[in-house]
Design a protein around this motif. Structure first.
Motif, PDB file in Angstrom:
ATOM      1  N   ALA A  94       0.803  -1.105  -0.082  1.00 33.05           N
ATOM      2  CA  ALA A  94      -0.137   0.037  -0.181  1.00 33.05           C
ATOM      3  C   ALA A  94       0.889   1.307   0.097  1.00 33.05           C
ATOM      4  CB  ALA A  94      -0.890  -0.058   1.269  1.00 33.05           C
ATOM      5  N   VAL A  95       1.962   1.195   0.766  1.00 31.27           N
ATOM      6  CA  VAL A  95       2.861   2.394   0.855  1.00 31.27           C
ATOM      7  C   VAL A  95       3.357   2.685  -0.479  1.00 31.27           C
ATOM      8  CG1 VAL A  95       5.062   3.295   1.543  1.00 31.27           C
ATOM      9  CG2 VAL A  95       3.171   2.432   3.305  1.00 31.27           C
ATOM     10  N   PHE A  96       3.892   1.486  -1.306  1.00 34.00           N
ATOM     11  CA  PHE A  96       4.676   1.566  -2.520  1.00 34.00           C
ATOM     12  C   PHE A  96       3.642   2.192  -3.587  1.00 34.00           C
ATOM     13  CE2 PHE A  96       5.873   0.121  -6.818  1.00 34.00           C
ATOM     14  CZ  PHE A  96       7.286   0.108  -6.644  1.00 34.00           C
ATOM     15  N   ALA A  97       2.380   1.795  -3.674  1.00 34.54           N
ATOM     16  CA  ALA A  97       1.240   2.181  -4.505  1.00 34.54           C
ATOM     17  C   ALA A  97       0.980   3.635  -4.440  1.00 34.54           C
ATOM     18  CB  ALA A  97       0.033   1.293  -4.496  1.00 34.54           C
ATOM     19  N   GLU A  98       0.846   3.855  -2.994  1.00 35.70           N
ATOM     20  CA  GLU A  98       0.503   5.458  -2.853  1.00 35.70           C
ATOM     21  C   GLU A  98       1.858   6.323  -3.021  1.00 35.70           C
ATOM     22  OE1 GLU A  98      -1.772   8.650  -0.906  1.00 35.70           O
ATOM     23  OE2 GLU A  98      -2.054   7.035  -2.318  1.00 35.70           O
ATOM     24  N   ALA A  99       2.800   5.995  -2.716  1.00 31.48           N
ATOM     25  CA  ALA A  99       4.003   6.678  -3.244  1.00 31.48           C
ATOM     26  C   ALA A  99       4.165   7.025  -4.850  1.00 31.48           C
ATOM     27  CB  ALA A  99       5.366   5.982  -2.831  1.00 31.48           C
ATOM     28  N   VAL A 100       3.935   5.833  -5.694  1.00 31.84           N
ATOM     29  CA  VAL A 100       3.691   6.000  -7.185  1.00 31.84           C
ATOM     30  C   VAL A 100       2.506   7.066  -7.395  1.00 31.84           C
ATOM     31  CG1 VAL A 100       3.114   4.840  -9.071  1.00 31.84           C
ATOM     32  CG2 VAL A 100       4.632   3.559  -7.293  1.00 31.84           C
ATOM     33  N   ARG A 101       1.518   6.878  -6.888  1.00 30.76           N
ATOM     34  CA  ARG A 101       0.267   7.790  -7.128  1.00 30.76           C
ATOM     35  C   ARG A 101       0.449   9.304  -6.964  1.00 30.76           C
ATOM     36  NH1 ARG A 101      -3.948  10.601  -5.022  1.00 30.76           N
ATOM     37  NH2 ARG A 101      -2.997  10.364  -2.817  1.00 30.76           N
ATOM     38  N   LEU A 102       1.374   9.381  -5.817  1.00 28.56           N
ATOM     39  CA  LEU A 102       1.901  10.813  -5.446  1.00 28.56           C
ATOM     40  C   LEU A 102       2.906  11.317  -6.292  1.00 28.56           C
ATOM     41  CD1 LEU A 102       1.560  10.483  -1.487  1.00 28.56           C
ATOM     42  CD2 LEU A 102      -0.075  11.658  -3.027  1.00 28.56           C
ATOM     43  N   GLU A 103       3.716  10.511  -6.644  1.00 34.96           N
ATOM     44  CA  GLU A 103       4.858  11.127  -7.738  1.00 34.96           C
ATOM     45  C   GLU A 103       4.010  11.629  -8.822  1.00 34.96           C
ATOM     46  OE1 GLU A 103       7.848  11.462  -7.622  1.00 34.96           O
ATOM     47  OE2 GLU A 103       8.864  10.341  -6.251  1.00 34.96           O
ATOM     48  N   ARG A 104       2.954  10.846  -9.393  1.00 39.86           N
ATOM     49  CA  ARG A 104       2.321  11.180 -10.561  1.00 39.86           C
ATOM     50  C   ARG A 104       1.594  12.570 -10.141  1.00 39.86           C
ATOM     51  NH1 ARG A 104      -2.693   7.880 -13.693  1.00 39.86           N
ATOM     52  NH2 ARG A 104      -2.968   9.625 -15.152  1.00 39.86           N
ATOM     53  N   ALA A 105       1.033  12.759  -9.146  1.00 39.47           N
ATOM     54  CA  ALA A 105       0.269  13.881  -8.678  1.00 39.47           C
ATOM     55  C   ALA A 105       1.164  15.091  -8.502  1.00 39.47           C
ATOM     56  CB  ALA A 105      -0.324  13.627  -7.403  1.00 39.47           C
ATOM     57  N   PHE A 106       2.315  14.863  -7.988  1.00 40.38           N
ATOM     58  CA  PHE A 106       3.308  15.890  -8.105  1.00 40.38           C
ATOM     59  C   PHE A 106       3.780  16.666  -9.367  1.00 40.38           C
ATOM     60  CE2 PHE A 106       7.598  17.740  -6.807  1.00 40.38           C
ATOM     61  CZ  PHE A 106       7.162  18.640  -5.973  1.00 40.38           C
ATOM     62  N   PHE A 107       3.916  15.433 -10.400  1.00 36.57           N
ATOM     63  CA  PHE A 107       4.204  16.030 -11.875  1.00 36.57           C
ATOM     64  C   PHE A 107       2.787  16.683 -12.157  1.00 36.57           C
ATOM     65  CE2 PHE A 107       7.522  12.739 -12.851  1.00 36.57           C
ATOM     66  CZ  PHE A 107       8.569  13.503 -12.169  1.00 36.57           C
ATOM     67  N   ASP A 108       1.768  16.272 -11.856  1.00 35.17           N
ATOM     68  CA  ASP A 108       0.525  17.044 -12.271  1.00 35.17           C
ATOM     69  C   ASP A 108       0.594  18.595 -11.761  1.00 35.17           C
ATOM     70  OD1 ASP A 108      -0.321  14.719 -13.603  1.00 35.17           O
ATOM     71  OD2 ASP A 108      -1.728  14.224 -12.189  1.00 35.17           O
ATOM     72  N   ALA A 109       0.871  18.600 -10.812  1.00 33.31           N
ATOM     73  CA  ALA A 109       0.874  19.802  -9.798  1.00 33.31           C
ATOM     74  C   ALA A 109       1.860  20.807 -10.523  1.00 33.31           C
ATOM     75  CB  ALA A 109       0.971  19.785  -8.406  1.00 33.31           C
ATOM     76  N   ALA A 110       2.973  20.365 -11.030  1.00 30.65           N
ATOM     77  CA  ALA A 110       3.851  21.112 -11.528  1.00 30.65           C
ATOM     78  C   ALA A 110       3.515  21.885 -12.892  1.00 30.65           C
ATOM     79  CB  ALA A 110       5.258  20.457 -12.131  1.00 30.65           C
ATOM     80  N   LEU A 111       2.477  21.458 -13.443  1.00 34.56           N
ATOM     81  CA  LEU A 111       1.908  21.872 -14.592  1.00 34.56           C
ATOM     82  C   LEU A 111       0.491  22.883 -14.465  1.00 34.56           C
ATOM     83  CD1 LEU A 111       2.831  19.241 -17.304  1.00 34.56           C
ATOM     84  CD2 LEU A 111       4.195  21.497 -16.823  1.00 34.56           C
ATOM     85  N   VAL A 112       0.255  22.906 -13.422  1.00 35.05           N
ATOM     86  CA  VAL A 112      -1.038  23.602 -13.105  1.00 35.05           C
ATOM     87  C   VAL A 112      -0.572  25.075 -12.935  1.00 35.05           C
ATOM     88  CG1 VAL A 112      -2.873  23.785 -11.260  1.00 35.05           C
ATOM     89  CG2 VAL A 112      -2.225  21.629 -11.849  1.00 35.05           C
ATOM     90  N   PRO A 113      -1.514  25.762 -13.720  1.00 32.55           N
ATOM     91  CA  PRO A 113      -1.188  27.276 -13.317  1.00 32.55           C
ATOM     92  C   PRO A 113      -1.191  27.849 -12.123  1.00 32.55           C
ATOM     93  CG  PRO A 113      -2.955  26.852 -15.298  1.00 32.55           C
ATOM     94  CD  PRO A 113      -2.550  25.608 -14.469  1.00 32.55           C
ATOM     95  N   ALA A 114      -0.146  28.865 -11.886  1.00 39.52           N
ATOM     96  CA  ALA A 114      -0.012  29.340 -10.623  1.00 39.52           C
ATOM     97  C   ALA A 114      -1.170  29.839  -9.939  1.00 39.52           C
ATOM     98  CB  ALA A 114       0.881  30.396 -10.642  1.00 39.52           C
ATOM     99  N   THR A 115      -2.280  30.441 -10.628  1.00 44.57           N
ATOM    100  CA  THR A 115      -3.419  31.013 -10.144  1.00 44.57           C
ATOM    101  C   THR A 115      -4.386  29.888  -9.504  1.00 44.57           C
ATOM    102  OG1 THR A 115      -4.388  30.907 -12.293  1.00 44.57           O
ATOM    103  CG2 THR A 115      -3.441  32.973 -11.628  1.00 44.57           C
ATOM    104  N   ILE A 116      -4.474  28.545  -9.768  1.00 46.12           N
ATOM    105  CA  ILE A 116      -5.081  27.704  -9.240  1.00 46.12           C
ATOM    106  C   ILE A 116      -4.338  26.340  -8.650  1.00 46.12           C
ATOM    107  CG2 ILE A 116      -6.893  28.290 -10.738  1.00 46.12           C
ATOM    108  CD1 ILE A 116      -6.104  25.729 -12.550  1.00 46.12           C
ATOM    109  N   ARG A 117      -3.277  26.535  -8.268  1.00 39.93           N
ATOM    110  CA  ARG A 117      -2.436  25.889  -7.359  1.00 39.93           C
ATOM    111  C   ARG A 117      -2.982  25.326  -6.159  1.00 39.93           C
ATOM    112  NH1 ARG A 117       3.051  27.453  -9.904  1.00 39.93           N
ATOM    113  NH2 ARG A 117       3.197  26.137 -11.560  1.00 39.93           N
TER     114      ARG A 117
END
Length: 220
Positions: A197-220
């Motif tokens: 479960a920890v492994f899977a959550e870490a992978v999910r959060l890595e993807r989410a972190f990259f998603d957030a890196a491309l979100v416009p600053a006004t809606i982060r």
């Protein structure tokens, strides 16, 4: 199939999405705008504290001196090469000291930080390894996409981040980490489930972190 490969395959959708993320595409071809690189690095730097603590816990929890020495060596390299890269980029991108040390963390940053600190609190060697392995292996996978260094971006703020995760020493570290994780695969079903479960959550959060890196600053 080893335990690491099994868990990576279970999270293949999130893993592959992170490795082939548009953020990574732009980093690899040198087209990533400074504003987005700046945001990413400021947020990513906040993981240095819990990541260093996880490496320290791995030193404390490892079953043998040879394993402890590997983690100790990585701690030293992390404190020098990687920290130097962050500071150089912060200087180039005019990031003020307050933003380096105490920025407003995004939701993805808060979530990943919480996972690291919760895992640290377990003092479970396999769970600590699970988070370290995802962080290092997944980064090694996306950096491997860069191919021949002659084709890497010209600017060091892009090329050096690739190099830090795509070099013989780093690749050997990831291979060792996978072997170590496989060697301590839990035999008790509940602990095995917790590690998965920890492994899977870490992978999910890595993807989410990259998603957030491309979100416009006004809606982060």
């Amino acid at each position: 199939m080893g335990f690491s490969e099994e868990l990576r395959n279970r999270s293949a959708e999130d893993w592959d999405a992170a490795v082939n993320h548009p953020f990574v595409d732009q980093l690899l071809d040198g087209s990533l705008p400074d504003e987005q690189l700046r945001h990413y690095l400021v947020q990513d730097y906040q993981f240095c504290d819990p990541f260093t603590a996880l490496l320290g816990q791995a030193v404390a929890s490892a079953p043998s001196l040879p394993s402890r020495l590997v983690f100790a060596a990585v701690l030293g390299a992390f404190a020098s090469d990687e920290n130097t890269y962050f500071q150089d980029c912060f200087n180039e991108l005019d990031v003020p000291e307050a933003e380096r040390t105490a920025p407003t963390p995004g939701q993805a940053t808060r979530n990943f930080d919480a996972l690291m600190r919760d895992t640290l609190g377990t003092r479970s060697y396999p769970q600590v390894l699970a988070v370290l392995l995802v962080a290092e292996w997944l980064y090694g996978d996306w950096a491997a996409r860069a191919g021949d260094p002659a084709t890497w971006p010209v600017e060091s703020k892009h090329a050096e981040w690739i190099r830090l995760h795509n070099n013989p020493g780093y690749n050997a570290w990831v291979s060792w980490l996978r072997d170590e994780f496989d060697a301590v695969e839990p035999s008790e079903p509940q602990e095995r489930q917790r590690v998965a479960a920890v492994f899977a959550e870490a992978v999910r959060l890595e993807r989410a972190f990259f998603d957030a890196a491309l979100v416009p600053a006004t809606i982060r």
